[in-house]
Design an enzyme around this catalytic site. Structure first.
Site, short mmCIF file in Angstrom:
data_model
loop_
_atom_site.label_atom_id
_atom_site.label_comp_id
_atom_site.label_asym_id
_atom_site.label_seq_id
_atom_site.Cartn_x
_atom_site.Cartn_y
_atom_site.Cartn_z
N HIS A 55 -11.45 2.85 -1.48
CA HIS A 55 -10.87 1.98 -0.74
C HIS A 55 -9.38 2.37 -0.65
CE1 HIS A 55 -10.02 -1.69 1.37
NE2 HIS A 55 -9.01 -2.10 0.74
N GLU A 110 -7.40 3.89 2.62
CA GLU A 110 -6.38 3.39 3.55
C GLU A 110 -4.92 4.22 3.55
OE1 GLU A 110 -6.25 0.58 5.19
OE2 GLU A 110 -8.07 -0.13 4.65
N LYS A 168 -5.61 6.95 6.23
CA LYS A 168 -5.74 6.64 7.42
C LYS A 168 -4.22 6.45 7.93
CE LYS A 168 -8.15 3.00 7.28
NZ LYS A 168 -8.82 1.75 7.61
N ASN A 169 -3.29 5.77 7.14
CA ASN A 169 -1.85 5.64 7.29
C ASN A 169 -1.38 6.88 7.62
OD1 ASN A 169 -1.36 2.93 7.52
ND2 ASN A 169 -1.93 2.68 5.45
#
Ligand code: W6P
Length: 397
Positions: A266, A270, A273-274
């Site tokens: 997770h 995250e 993706k950023n």
């Protein structure tokens, strides 16, 4: 009313934190008797933790407590609280022994029985009443339902925060609200960890590398590669790219440590993706070349640190504090899954939504941290520190 009085009473009890080590030692080859003790512990501890949240949800600033979304979440907490305290006690000799009456200290604080009363494995040869197994099963069913009930919490609270933002036109989040949300979501991570762990110990077949949902040999390269593949796929989908920016992974193949793989996935997902988003937006989706994102994993004595570096143009220094707030999002609003059964770990290509603050809470939950260093005009480095010394205690707000 009577229910709220009862909740206020339970909220006076201190919460009891459990270390990763305790979870593992306790959950290794659990017997029915051991699981029964865990049931007794959770049957006491979960209502206390929920009660703390209800009281806090009732006392929020800016009229947040009266918002429909916040009240809905409060009602779920109160409902789950009621189900837990109404769950019958089982008065076996072992249960009575494990449950000394609570005492009150000189300051009037309620002192619960010490945690090792519950967290000591039961001798497999010890006689355990036959009803214990059925009792454990019924309790597992109850807490599974509770966990599912609270699935939409993050989306629902986010709705309330959005409304607050619209009403007050706050430029960025108020420190009091930020503080509440950090505490609230940290508590939620802990509650869901305890439930997830208990359910997994009860239901999943024993494996030599797993204790409940904790993997004693979480392979960092493997989880990182999965997070990379998933993030690149989401990125390609979102920007309609033939190929997302490459991600270079520098990590020994055999590096492993004790962790919850879904948490690690997770957090990396995250961050990636950023980074991918920053790179694609800087160079444009039609660019014929993207600078790669680099993931470097370092193994120290205390920490395993994972650095995610992008050349996505960076963030202005003045914008850095906003990265950690729950009000600051550059991504367009998206429909959130509200259906029962939807998992916690699912999110399309958002911007700096809740991904970063929540990832930092996941890191801190097991004694780690997440830091960002940015060079405006060049790119951003995210440092994910994960503690290898597994005796960190749960942080309890
Ligand atoms: C950016 C902004 C950001 C946040 C978190 C991780 C990486 C990055 N890159 O440009």
């Amino acid at each position: 009313e009577a229910l709220y009085d009862k909740i206020k009473f339970f909220a006076k009890f201190p919460q009891t934190s459990v270390s990763l080590r305790q979870m593992v030692e306790f959950g290794t080859k659990p017997t029915v008797g051991t699981m029964f003790k865990a049931t007794q512990f959770l049957r006491e501890e979960l209502p206390v933790r929920l009660a703390h949240r209800v009281v806090e949800l009732e006392n929020l600033p800016y009229n947040l407590s009266n918002m429909a979304s916040v009240r809905r979440v409060r009602d779920w907490y109160a409902e789950s609280f009621t189900e837990l305290v109404d769950f019958p006690r089982m008065e076996t000799p072992a249960a009575l022994k494990a449950r000394d009456r609570v005492t009150v200290d000189a300051n009037g604080h309620v002192v619960p029985p010490p945690i090792h009363r519950y967290f000591t494995p039961v001798d497999p040869a010890a006689a355990v009443p036959a009803e214990c197994e059925a009792y454990n099963t019924a309790f597992v069913e109850l807490i599974e339902n509770i966990k599912r009930r609270h699935d939409p919490t993050v989306a629902t609270v986010a709705q309330g925060i959005k409304e607050l933002k619209a009403q007050h036109g706050l430029p960025h989040i108020d420190a009091q609200v930020q503080n509440f949300l950090d505490r609230f979501y940290m508590s939620r991570i802990g509650i869901r960890m305890l439930i997830g762990q208990h359910v997994a110990l009860h239901k999943l077949p024993a494996r030599d590398d797993y204790v409940g949902i904790i993997c004693t040999k979480t392979n960092v390269a493997q989880v990182a590669q999965e997070a990379i593949d998933n993030a690149r796929f989401i990125c390609e989908d979102h920007y309609a790219l033939f190929s997302a920016p490459n991600v270079q992974l520098y990590c020994p193949d055999d590096l492993h440590f004790m962790y919850v793989p879904s948490h690690l996935h997770h957090m990396l997902f995250e961050l990636l993706k950023n980074s991918l988003r920053a790179v694609v937006e800087r160079y444009g989706p039609d660019a014929d070349h993207f600078p790669p994102v680099k993931v470097v994993v370092a193994e120290g004595r205390e920490d395993i640190t994972i650095k995610v570096s992008d050349e996505g143009g960076g963030i202005a220094r003045s914008g850095m504090p906003l990265i950690w707030t729950y009000l600051y999002t550059t991504a367009p609003a998206q429909p959130e899954p509200e259906t029962p059964g939807s998992s916690d770990f699912k999110a399309p290509m958002a911007g700096f939504g809740y991904g970063l603050p929540l990832s930092r809470l996941y890191a801190r939950y097991f004694g780690g941290d997440l830091r960002l260093i940015s060079m405006e005009g060049y790119g951003t480095d995210a440092y994910l520190h994960l503690s290898r010394l597994s005796d960190s205690e749960e942080p309890l707000p």
